[in-house]
Design a protein around this motif. Structure first.
Motif: not given
Length: 496
Positions: A286-288
Motif C-alpha cells: 500500500s501507498k498508505e
C-alpha cells in the motif's frame, strides 16, 4: 459448446432450482452472520437435505450457501467486532474501526461488492482454466506448502502494525495452541495433562468465538462503569462511492482475486489463509500503510476479494482430480459421488451439462449476493440501535450455544470462555489477536509439512530450495524477513 450452455441454462431456469438457490442464499447469510456457525457447518447441515434432491439443485444449494456465508461473516465483524467466519477475522479490526468512525456502511458495501467481484473472477477462472490450475496445484509438495505456510505466518507480523514484536509473541501463542493434543506427525499426546478432552486438540471455532466475542462482552462488562464507547445507529450509506473505490483500488481487487484463486486451488488451504495473506500483502504494497488498523478500506477491498475468489479456486482440484481444496469441497465431493457426478478429468466429457449448470449457478449466486447482501446489511444495522446491556448477554448466549453445537461438548464452552479471558488480557496489554488466530489455522500445516519434508530429504535443508516453486517461495519468504532488518541497520548507521 453452445448447445451445452443452452441445456445447462435450461436446467437452472427450473423454478424449483431457483427456489432452492433463493432459500439457500438466505440460509447461508444467516449461518455466516452467527458467530460459531461457519460456512463449513452450513454446508454440512445441508447434506441430509440433498439426499432428496436431484443433482443440480443439490450442488446449487451448497454453492449458494457457501458464497453467502463467507460474505455475511463480515457483518457482525464490522458492526460488533465479532467475525462470523474465520476468514472474516483477518480484517475484523479494520472493519470495526471504520464502524467507530461512522463508516460501517462503506466498509460493508466495499466488502459486499468486492466479494461479488472476487467470486465472479474465481468462477471465470474455474470455467476457463480449471485443468491448468489443477495441474499447478498438484505440483505442490510438502516443500512448497512449508514455504507457503511460512509466508502466511509472516503476513501475521505485517498485520501487527503497532508492534511487530507483540505481533510475533501473539503468533507464538497461536502456534503453541496447535501443539496441544495428538494432532501431530508422531501422534504423541502433548500438553494434555492427562485430560481426555485435550487429546483431540483445541477446535478453532470455539477459540475464535471466545477471542473475538466473549472478550468483547468482558470488555463491555468491565468498561461500562467508565462509559463504554457507543456506536451510533446511523452508519452511513452502503453503496455510496463504491464505484470510485473500485476505480481507486483496481490493483487490490485484481491481486486479491488472483491470490484467492491460487490459494483456494491448493488442497488444504482455503478462504482463511487467502484472506490473511491478502490483507498482509495489501498493507505491504500500500501507498498508505500507516493508515492500516485505523479504519482504512484498502485492506478490506483486497481481503474480501480473495475470500470469495478462493471458493472458485477450491473447486478446481475438487472437480478435475477429486481432491478437496478446502473442508467445504471435501463435503461436496461426497455429494458429487452420491449424485453420480464423479469428479475427475472425464467429468467434462461424461457430465458436461450438469457441470456447466454448476458453473452458471456460481455466477447466479454471486450476482444474487448483491441484493440479498444489501438487505442483510440493512437488517443487521438495527443491531447498533439495541442497548448494549441487552445486546451483550444475547451475544454471549449465542456464542456459548454455537460453541456447544460444534461437537455437543461442554468442554468447548469452557474453551470459549477461557480464550475470551485470554484475549481480553492480551488486548489490554497491546497484543493483537489476528496473529494468534492465524497461528492456530496454520500451525498444524507448518509442523506436518516440515516433518514430512525433513523425512523425505533425510534432514538436508538445501532440499527445501531444490524444486523451482519451493525455491522461489523460499527466497521470497527469506527476503521479506531479511530486507527490513538490513534497511533498519543501514538507517541506524546513517543516523549514528
Amino acid at each position: 459448446m453452445f448447445d451445452i450452455l443452452l441445456n445447462a441454462l435450461a436446467l437452472i431456469a427450473d423454478p424449483y432450482v431457483l427456489l432452492v438457490v433463493l432459500f439457500s442464499a438466505m440460509y447461508g447469510l444467516f449461518m455466516g452472520a452467527v458467530p460459531g456457525l461457519s460456512a463449513t457447518m452450513a454446508v454440512a447441515l445441508l447434506v441430509p437435505v440433498t439426499f432428496f434432491m436431484p443433482p443440480v439443485p443439490a450442488i446449487a444449494a451448497m454453492v449458494t450457501a457457501t458464497a453467502m456465508a463467507i460474505f455475511s461473516g463480515d457483518i457482525p465483524g464490522c458492526l460488533l467486532r465479532i467475525p462470523g467466519t474465520p476468514s472474516s477475522a483477518a480484517y475484523v479490526d479494520e472493519a470495526h474501526a471504520m464502524t467507530l468512525k461512522g463508516e460501517a456502511g462503506k466498509a460493508l458495501g466495499a466488502g459486499l461488492v468486492c466479494s461479488v467481484l472476487g467470486g465472479l473472477f474465481g468462477t471465470l477462472v474455474l470455467i476457463f482454466f480449471a485443468p491448468v490450475l489443477a495441474e499447478f496445484a498438484l505440483d505442490f509438495s510438502t516443500y512448497e506448502y512449508f514455504w507457503l505456510v511460512l509466508l502466511g505466518l509472516t503476513c501475521a507480523i505485517f498485520i501487527a502494525s503497532e508492534s511487530p514484536l507483540k505481533g510475533f509473541v501473539s503468533l507464538l501463542i497461536g502456534l503453541f495452541v496447535t501443539t496441544i493434543g495428538m494432532n501431530n506427525p508422531g501422534g504423541f499426546p502433548r500438553f494434555t495433562f492427562g485430560s481426555g478432552d485435550l487429546l483431540g486438540g483445541l477446535s478453532l471455532i470455539p477459540i475464535m468465538v471466545g477471542m473475538f466475542a466473549v472478550s468483547e462482552v468482558l470488555r463491555y462488562a468491565i468498561s461500562s462503569a467508565k462509559g463504554f464507547e457507543r456506536v451510533g445507529s446511523n452508519v452511513g450509506p452502503i453503496f455510496s462511492g463504491i464505484g470510485r473505490l473500485v476505480v481507486k483500488y483496481p490493483v487490490s481487487v485484481l491481486r486479491g482475486s488472483s491470490l484467492g484463486v491460487v490459494v483456494g486451488a491448493l488442497p488444504g488451504a482455503g478462504a482463511d489463509i487467502a484472506a490473511y495473506i491478502s490483507y498482509g500483502l495489501s498493507k505491504k504494497f500500500s501507498k498508505e500503510p500507516e493508515k492500516f488498523g485505523t479504519g482504512h478500506v484498502e485492506g478490506i477491498v483486497e481481503a474480501s476479494s480473495a475470500n470469495n475468489a478462493s471458493l472458485g479456486g477450491a473447486w478446481i482440484p475438487a472437480l478435475v482430480f477429486g481432491i478437496p481444496g478446502d473442508s467445504i469441497t471435501a463435503i461436496v465431493i461426497g455429494v458429487l459421488y452420491m449424485k453420480n457426478l464423479n469428479p475427475g478429468p472425464t467429468i467434462f466429457m461424461v457430465n458436461p451439462v450438469p457441470l456447466y449448470a454448476i458453473f452458471l449457478i456460481f455466477i447466479l449466486a454471486n450476482l444474487l449476493m448483491l441484493p440479498l447482501g444489501y438487505a442483510a446489511i440493512r437488517l443487521a444495522r438495527t443491531v447498533l440501535s439495541v442497548p448494549r446491556n441487552i445486546l451483550m448477554p444475547i451475544i454471549l448466549l449465542f456464542c456459548l450455544v454455537g460453541s456447544y453445537s460444534i461437537q455437543n461438548s461442554f468442554f468447548d464452552v469452557g474453551v470459549t470462555l477461557a480464550f475470551g479471558l485470554i484475549a481480553y488480557l492480551m488486548e489490554e496489554n497491546g497484543f493483537p489477536l489476528a496473529p494468534t488466530i492465524l497461528g492456530i489455522i496454520l500451525g498444524g500445516m507448518l509442523e506436518s509439512n516440515l516433518v514430512s519434508s525433513l523425512i523425505k530429504s533425510d534432514g538436508h535443508l538445501l532440499a527445501f530450495f531444490d524444486r523451482p516453486i519451493a525455491g522461489t517461495l523460499g527466497v521470497i519468504t527469506l527476503a521479506i524477513w531479511i530486507i527490513p532488518l538490513v534497511l533498519r541497520l543501514i538507517r541506524s548507521r546513517r543516523t549514528a
